[in-house]
Design a protein around this motif. Structure first.
Motif, PDB file in Angstrom:
ATOM      1  N   PRO C  82       9.291 -11.475 -27.427  1.00  0.00           N
ATOM      2  CA  PRO C  82       8.543 -11.932 -28.605  1.00  0.00           C
ATOM      3  C   PRO C  82       7.599 -10.816 -29.061  1.00  0.00           C
ATOM      4  CG  PRO C  82       8.586 -13.656 -26.954  1.00  0.00           C
ATOM      5  CD  PRO C  82       9.188 -12.434 -26.312  1.00  0.00           C
ATOM      6  N   THR C  83       7.395 -10.701 -30.377  1.00  0.00           N
ATOM      7  CA  THR C  83       6.676  -9.524 -30.876  1.00  0.00           C
ATOM      8  C   THR C  83       5.242  -9.454 -30.368  1.00  0.00           C
ATOM      9  OG1 THR C  83       6.227  -8.221 -32.842  1.00  0.00           O
ATOM     10  CG2 THR C  83       6.060 -10.624 -33.101  1.00  0.00           C
ATOM     11  N   CYS C  84       4.580 -10.605 -30.164  1.00  0.00           N
ATOM     12  CA  CYS C  84       3.208 -10.564 -29.633  1.00  0.00           C
ATOM     13  C   CYS C  84       3.209 -10.004 -28.222  1.00  0.00           C
ATOM     14  CB  CYS C  84       2.563 -11.944 -29.681  1.00  0.00           C
ATOM     15  SG  CYS C  84       3.454 -13.231 -28.783  1.00  0.00           S
ATOM     16  N   VAL C  85       4.211 -10.364 -27.446  1.00  0.00           N
ATOM     17  CA  VAL C  85       4.299  -9.886 -26.063  1.00  0.00           C
ATOM     18  C   VAL C  85       4.579  -8.383 -26.054  1.00  0.00           C
ATOM     19  CG1 VAL C  85       5.556 -10.109 -23.881  1.00  0.00           C
ATOM     20  CG2 VAL C  85       5.126 -12.145 -25.283  1.00  0.00           C
ATOM     21  N   HIS C  86       5.499  -7.980 -26.903  1.00  0.00           N
ATOM     22  CA  HIS C  86       5.893  -6.576 -26.976  1.00  0.00           C
ATOM     23  C   HIS C  86       4.709  -5.692 -27.364  1.00  0.00           C
ATOM     24  CE1 HIS C  86       9.084  -3.457 -28.211  1.00  0.00           C
ATOM     25  NE2 HIS C  86       7.935  -2.910 -28.570  1.00  0.00           N
ATOM     26  N   HIS C  87       3.932  -6.142 -28.355  1.00  0.00           N
ATOM     27  CA  HIS C  87       2.947  -5.249 -28.962  1.00  0.00           C
ATOM     28  C   HIS C  87       1.523  -5.429 -28.473  1.00  0.00           C
ATOM     29  CE1 HIS C  87       6.250  -4.907 -32.054  1.00  0.00           C
ATOM     30  NE2 HIS C  87       5.974  -3.651 -31.781  1.00  0.00           N
ATOM     31  N   CYS C  88       1.239  -6.501 -27.743  1.00  0.00           N
ATOM     32  CA  CYS C  88      -0.126  -6.778 -27.265  1.00  0.00           C
ATOM     33  C   CYS C  88      -0.758  -5.505 -26.697  1.00  0.00           C
ATOM     34  CB  CYS C  88      -0.088  -7.847 -26.176  1.00  0.00           C
ATOM     35  SG  CYS C  88      -1.682  -8.068 -25.361  1.00  0.00           S
ATOM     36  N   GLN C  89      -1.891  -5.112 -27.259  1.00  0.00           N
ATOM     37  CA  GLN C  89      -2.475  -3.820 -26.858  1.00  0.00           C
ATOM     38  C   GLN C  89      -2.996  -3.827 -25.427  1.00  0.00           C
ATOM     39  OE1 GLN C  89      -4.261  -0.902 -29.487  1.00  0.00           O
ATOM     40  NE2 GLN C  89      -4.801  -2.628 -30.770  1.00  0.00           N
ATOM     41  N   SER C  90      -3.386  -5.005 -24.930  1.00  0.00           N
ATOM     42  CA  SER C  90      -3.826  -5.065 -23.539  1.00  0.00           C
ATOM     43  C   SER C  90      -2.673  -5.352 -22.585  1.00  0.00           C
ATOM     44  CB  SER C  90      -4.907  -6.142 -23.358  1.00  0.00           C
ATOM     45  OG  SER C  90      -6.119  -5.719 -23.927  1.00  0.00           O
ATOM     46  N   GLY C  91      -1.501  -5.656 -23.125  1.00  0.00           N
ATOM     47  CA  GLY C  91      -0.344  -5.936 -22.273  1.00  0.00           C
ATOM     48  C   GLY C  91      -0.535  -7.170 -21.412  1.00  0.00           C
ATOM     49  N   ILE C  92      -1.130  -8.221 -21.982  1.00  0.00           N
ATOM     50  CA  ILE C  92      -1.517  -9.369 -21.156  1.00  0.00           C
ATOM     51  C   ILE C  92      -0.688 -10.607 -21.448  1.00  0.00           C
ATOM     52  CG2 ILE C  92      -3.886  -8.657 -20.776  1.00  0.00           C
ATOM     53  CD1 ILE C  92      -4.574 -10.583 -23.179  1.00  0.00           C
ATOM     54  N   MET C  93       0.415 -10.447 -22.194  1.00  0.00           N
ATOM     55  CA  MET C  93       1.211 -11.628 -22.536  1.00  0.00           C
ATOM     56  C   MET C  93       2.585 -11.520 -21.884  1.00  0.00           C
ATOM     57  SD  MET C  93       0.036 -11.865 -26.522  1.00  0.00           S
ATOM     58  CE  MET C  93       0.606 -13.511 -26.808  1.00  0.00           C
ATOM     59  N   TYR C  94       3.053 -12.649 -21.369  1.00  0.00           N
ATOM     60  CA  TYR C  94       4.334 -12.678 -20.672  1.00  0.00           C
ATOM     61  C   TYR C  94       5.157 -13.829 -21.233  1.00  0.00           C
ATOM     62  CZ  TYR C  94       1.448  -9.981 -17.450  1.00  0.00           C
ATOM     63  OH  TYR C  94       0.594  -9.056 -16.913  1.00  0.00           O
ATOM     64  N   TYR C  95       6.462 -13.580 -21.363  1.00  0.00           N
ATOM     65  CA  TYR C  95       7.373 -14.596 -21.878  1.00  0.00           C
ATOM     66  C   TYR C  95       8.391 -14.937 -20.802  1.00  0.00           C
ATOM     67  CZ  TYR C  95      11.465 -16.384 -24.358  1.00  0.00           C
ATOM     68  OH  TYR C  95      12.533 -17.142 -24.757  1.00  0.00           O
ATOM     69  N   GLY C  96       8.768 -16.204 -20.692  1.00  0.00           N
ATOM     70  CA  GLY C  96       9.789 -16.571 -19.724  1.00  0.00           C
ATOM     71  C   GLY C  96       9.865 -18.070 -19.551  1.00  0.00           C
ATOM     72  N   PRO C  97      10.713 -18.511 -18.602  1.00  0.00           N
ATOM     73  CA  PRO C  97      10.760 -19.941 -18.287  1.00  0.00           C
ATOM     74  C   PRO C  97       9.421 -20.361 -17.674  1.00  0.00           C
ATOM     75  CG  PRO C  97      12.615 -18.737 -17.296  1.00  0.00           C
ATOM     76  CD  PRO C  97      11.657 -17.735 -17.782  1.00  0.00           C
ATOM     77  N   VAL C  98       8.909 -21.487 -18.099  1.00  0.00           N
ATOM     78  CA  VAL C  98       7.563 -21.871 -17.648  1.00  0.00           C
ATOM     79  C   VAL C  98       7.478 -21.994 -16.120  1.00  0.00           C
ATOM     80  CG1 VAL C  98       6.771 -22.938 -19.767  1.00  0.00           C
ATOM     81  CG2 VAL C  98       8.074 -24.299 -18.152  1.00  0.00           C
ATOM     82  N   GLU C  99       8.571 -22.346 -15.493  1.00  0.00           N
ATOM     83  CA  GLU C  99       8.497 -22.487 -14.023  1.00  0.00           C
ATOM     84  C   GLU C  99       8.242 -21.146 -13.356  1.00  0.00           C
ATOM     85  OE1 GLU C  99      11.197 -25.065 -12.188  1.00  0.00           O
ATOM     86  OE2 GLU C  99      10.437 -26.678 -13.477  1.00  0.00           O
ATOM     87  N   GLU C 100       8.878 -20.107 -13.918  1.00  0.00           N
ATOM     88  CA  GLU C 100       8.619 -18.760 -13.376  1.00  0.00           C
ATOM     89  C   GLU C 100       7.202 -18.310 -13.705  1.00  0.00           C
ATOM     90  OE1 GLU C 100      11.322 -15.571 -14.445  1.00  0.00           O
ATOM     91  OE2 GLU C 100      13.006 -16.901 -13.961  1.00  0.00           O
ATOM     92  N   LEU C 101       6.800 -18.582 -14.953  1.00  0.00           N
ATOM     93  CA  LEU C 101       5.457 -18.164 -15.368  1.00  0.00           C
ATOM     94  C   LEU C 101       4.391 -18.902 -14.564  1.00  0.00           C
ATOM     95  CD1 LEU C 101       5.934 -18.024 -19.265  1.00  0.00           C
ATOM     96  CD2 LEU C 101       5.891 -16.093 -17.664  1.00  0.00           C
ATOM     97  N   ALA C 102       4.696 -20.142 -14.179  1.00  0.00           N
ATOM     98  CA  ALA C 102       3.724 -20.925 -13.398  1.00  0.00           C
ATOM     99  C   ALA C 102       3.435 -20.258 -12.064  1.00  0.00           C
ATOM    100  CB  ALA C 102       4.237 -22.343 -13.193  1.00  0.00           C
TER     101      ALA C 102
END
Lengths: 46, 775, 116
Positions: C82-102
């Protein structure tokens, strides 16, 4: 190397900016004929 | 955090086809304006840029982008862009233009050049440039190698107060420039086995997250925080970084030299310094020991308004951290004691042994020594012509060749007085002085009006172009250019990923076109821009490949730049001996050069020219300290104001005020207020900053309103909210460096219908300026 | 990265401790979804600044996906983040299945997990 004479952002040649008194080692302007500290003759620039 | 990209999609070559898109992998620098050179992927179709993404394979930014690049399409295809060369048809200020061809524009320039050369001498052509973007060497070459004039100048930036004081102090003290080491010099970044994380970073006089100054990507600080780096922040305002810091030092604007001397005092007296470095690599330490005795923490606390305990605690924290880096910024330049503060802060790096060590302040040169920037083509100016440089011989450091500019304050005097000679022509390339960097902007406006002929090269019609220009030339943007970047490292390609908008031309093309017309002896040898760029890459011991090869490589990291302890390895001096490029060969705490030039050899505090201790009577009328120029997300100085997306984030110019001060003045958040001092006034909207000292206010710079009428007297409202109605020209530090943009005084009061009948811009353009300025 | 065949619920994990309010996610999203001024697929909210009793400053930003967020389904289908994840200047966003993210959520404090 880049040089200050060709516009590089490096210091100019120190020999053009300061001269050291042969007697007391004080730093002088290269324009000085006598040392500003001890009065000794400064070497002539070749 | 910067992993898991789909490497089948994000390839490492320079160009590929992806469905209907041609993808160009390169870097972006200018325009739009920015100090950084982030890696991007340009997705274009039929020569038009359709999409842009951050390049995950660029070690510099690792996929990240800020608003300027994210919003690139809106910028490149803004209908407000200049489309073709324009010739003035009305009076200056009328904003009436006739479309002409490039050939017609060059004819006019060439004829004017010949007339000036024959009747006045080419020295009466002066060029104004802006801040450090990819429009530095091009106007320098046009001015020196093509016109033959020695007069290149910052666009009325008083005291050359943008990085010049800090860089010059670095060059005098150690012969090279240093930057804070967040691993950016090595392609493997944090995985470089030699690199260490800074245990502490002192963020001093900048908010790098927003400003990204000096080629430093601000969010590298966040990367370091996530690895465990602690922060000390020196800032008069509460910033996000200050809020996250272990220690936030809220100093009085313009007292950074005193604070640095206080740090030096603590570090020396508590024996926290690096004995090995001091004994083996430095000159004049005993003199520094004497000088810092004049700056005990109690006294420094009185000067800076920072509690003594915090000063001591911060000095200890910095000195004990191994390694530690100082990430310094523009606020240090924008004060009377700019050179002195820069010297004292550099002394801190040396005293603690943090120079050129991993995770400290690493010595950097432009990659492969490729970029000469503002100094370009000075070798074309013969000695007798150098002697005609305006104001240069009143400043020993300028005269010696440390700064390739003529002093801006002296150029202003020259325009006003006609001495030493009248300026006949101004060439402005990538600078909009009255909207942005000119101190005392109304005074600069009046002076620039006196110059008979003026050419402006820019992206949009600007207030400076409307007010002064006879010719306006449309410049191409970064994504439309072939060029390169060598500011620090890596050497980066800037490769064209879209066709040029309408009739715009790149700065490089303008150099070659004019060069071939006026100085074919110097420029006919280059067939095209590509050949010219190859020459610039290869000459004087550069790289052994051509421009096309750089485009293929995209990034080339120079191993010199990521080698540590270069002074020990004999990598700095041309004689190959260990040591630094200074008269003593050592790091110089006391500067023999300063002595020769008649300056104090050691750092010292200098009070702001206006303030509670220098002008107490003035404070009765103007009781607040004014600091200016804090940066805006996405807007670079005076740029970006015509873009709807940027204006959604920044609809109005904002001034910051402590809520308590605002309450006493009857000001609510969001009210329009006047900021006024004895030079002029401007209006901005009040925003509460809870952390700001109640005696300090802060105003934004760079504001003009492209949505308003361009013709005078409206002139895009350029003086209405212009904080430089209140700043100074001709007031600078003893070395001719540093001006008090960030430490003057003002009063603040609400805008009412009664006190807002005539706009500041009308006062400046139609009524001769603010009457109290003439007192 | 690719959305799985498993009908797992996907989401965003955000380490808001290091969100600096740089607006990159907001504008990247606007450009991806072609949103007009005033429309957001993700919006950064602010808490603070204020001083805690200890003297420490509290100042947090929190990017909040709106109902316009589609987790960049077009980009994800192409194999991109997702573009927010790709470009986030602090690199603090992660995309994935919620179970993995949990699972990742448990690794450190001051993170939030958004499900879609």
């Amino acid at each position: 190397m880049c040089s200050n004479d060709k516009g590089g952002f490096v210091p100019p040649d120190a020999n053009k900016l300061v001269a050291r008194c042969p007697a007391c080692k004080a730093f002088n302007s290269p324009k000085n004929i006598k040392c500003k500290k001890c009065g000794a003759d400064m070497p002539k620039k070749s | 955090m910067f992993e898991d990209f789909n490497m089948e999609l994000y390839r490492t070559e320079a160009r590929w086809q992806e469905g209907e898109y041609t993808v160009t992998r390169t870097s972006v620098w200018t325009a739009p304006g920015c100090h950084n050179g982030c890696g991007v992927l340009l997705y274009s179709k039929n020569g038009k840029l359709e999409k842009i993404e951050g390049d995950p394979n660029a070690p510099f930014n690792r996929g990240r982008l800020c608003l300027r690049c994210i919003n690139m399409i809106e910028q490149v295809y803004s209908n407000d862009r200049l489309k073709w060369p324009l010739k003035r048809v009305g009076e200056k200020g009328d904003n009436k233009w006739q479309r002409i061809t490039w050939d017609e524009a060059y004819d006019i320039i060439e004829a004017k050049y010949n007339e000036i050369k024959d009747n006045h001498g080419v020295e009466s052509i002066a060029t104004l440039v802006g801040t450090g973007r990819n429009s530095m060497w091009q106007p320098a070459v046009i001015t020196r190698a093509i016109f033959g004039s020695p007069n290149l100048c910052f666009g009325f930036l008083s005291g050359d107060s943008c990085y010049q004081p800090r860089m010059t102090a670095n060059l005098i003290k150690l012969g090279d420039c240093v930057i804070s080491d967040c691993s950016q010099t090595h392609p493997l970044r944090e995985k470089n086995s030699e690199w260490k994380k800074p245990e502490v970073i002192v963020v001093w006089g900048n908010n790098p997250l927003v400003s990204n100054g000096d080629g430093f990507m601000g969010h590298w600080i966040v990367d370091m925080m996530r690895l465990g780096t602690k922060l000390i922040v020196v800032d008069p305002a509460l910033t996000w970084l200050a809020a996250k810091a272990d220690i936030w030092l809220r100093g009085r604007p313009g007292t950074d030299a005193a604070l640095a001397l206080g740090f030096l005092n603590v570090i020396i007296n508590e024996d926290l310094y690096d004995h090995d470095f001091v004994e083996n690599w430095t000159y004049g330490f005993e003199d520094l020991v004497e000088r810092v005795k004049e700056y005990p923490p109690e006294k420094v606390a009185d000067i800076t308004w920072i509690p003594k305990d915090q000063i001591v605690e911060a000095a200890r924290m910095y000195a004990k951290a191994k390694p530690a880096a100082i990430q310094w910024g523009l606020a240090i330049d924008m004060q009377m004691a700019a050179m002195e503060a820069s010297g004292a802060i550099t002394d801190l790096m040396a005293l603690t042994g943090n120079i050129d060590v991993p995770g400290g302040n690493i010595i950097q040169r432009y990659a492969y020594n490729r970029s000469k920037k503002y100094g370009s083509a000075i070798e074309y100016i013969p000695e007798e012509m150098l002697l005609k440089r305006i104001g240069t011989y009143e400043s020993p450091i300028h005269e010696s060749g440390y700064t390739p500019f003529i002093p801006p304050d002296k150029l202003l005097e020259c325009l006003e007085t006609g001495r030493p000679y009248p300026v006949q022509m101004l060439w402005l390339q990538g600078t909009n002085p009255i909207a942005n960097m000119a101190g005392e902007a109304p005074r600069v406006y009046a002076a620039m009006k006196k110059v008979p002929f003026c050419v402006v090269v820019d992206l949009f019609m600007t207030p400076s172009a409307v007010a002064f220009a006879d010719l306006v030339l449309p410049a191409a943007m970064s994504v439309e250019r072939d060029s390169f970047r060598a500011w620090w490292t890596p050497l980066r390609s800037i490769a064209r990923g879209a066709e040029q908008y309408e009739q715009s031309k790149s700065d490089e093309e303008i150099v070659l076109d004019l060069g071939k017309r006026i100085r074919p002896d110097r420029f006919d040898k280059y067939k095209d821009v590509n050949e010219y760029l190859t020459q610039l890459l290869k000459e004087d011991g550069g790289v052994d490949y051509d421009f096309d090869t750089l485009v293929e490589r995209v990034n080339d990291f120079w191993d010199w730049d990521y080698t540590y302890q270069k002074h020990e390895k004999g990598l700095l001096r041309s004689d190959g001996q260990p040591g630094f490029v200074t008269p003593t060969g050592l790091y110089e705490f006391t500067s023999p050069l300063f002595d020769v030039w008649g300056f104090d050899m050691l750092p010292k505090h200098i009070e702001p020219v206006e303030g509670p201790y220098t002008t107490p009577e003035l404070m009765r009328e103007f009781p607040l300290i004014l600091t200016t120029g804090n940066r805006l997300w996405g807007c670079f100085h005076s740029e970006h104001r015509q873009l709807p997306t940027m204006r959604e984030i920044h609809p109005d110019p904002m001034m910051d005020i402590n809520p308590q001060t605002a309450k006493e003045l009857g000001i609510n958040e969001g009210d329009w207020v006047w900021l006024e001092n004895r030079r002029g006034r401007c209006k901005q909207k009040a925003r509460f900053n809870i952390g700001l000292d109640p005696k300090v206010v802060r105003g934004e710079h760079g504001w003009w309103f492209p949505e308003k009428e361009g013709a005078e007297p409206t002139l895009y409202g350029v003086f209405d909210s212009n904080i430089n109605n209140l700043t100074t020209m001709g007031v600078h530090g003893p070395t001719h460096y540093g001006a008090p943009y960030k430490s003057t005084v003002c009063k603040v009061y609400k805008v009412t219908p009664e006190n807002d009948r005539v706009s500041p811009t009308e006062i400046v353009t139609r009524m001769g300026g603010f009457s109290y300025a003439k007192r | 990265m690719q959305k799985g065949e498993d009908n797992a619920r996907y989401g965003l994990l955000i380490d808001y401790e290091y969100c600096t309010n740089c607006h990159t996610c907001e504008v990247a999203c606007k450009k991806e979804l072609g949103l007009k001024p005033g429309e957001y697929g993700i919006k950064v909210l602010e808490d603070g600044p204020r001083q805690n009793p200890s003297g420490k400053w509290e100042w947090s930003y929190l990017p909040v996906p709106t109902s316009l967020c589609n987790l960049c389904e077009k980009r994800v289908a192409e194999g991109r983040k997702p573009t927010c994840v790709h470009h986030c200047q602090s690199g603090i966003m992660y995309y994935g299945p919620v179970e993995e993210l949990a699972k990742k959520l448990a690794e450190k404090p001051k993170m939030v997990l958004y499900s879609k």
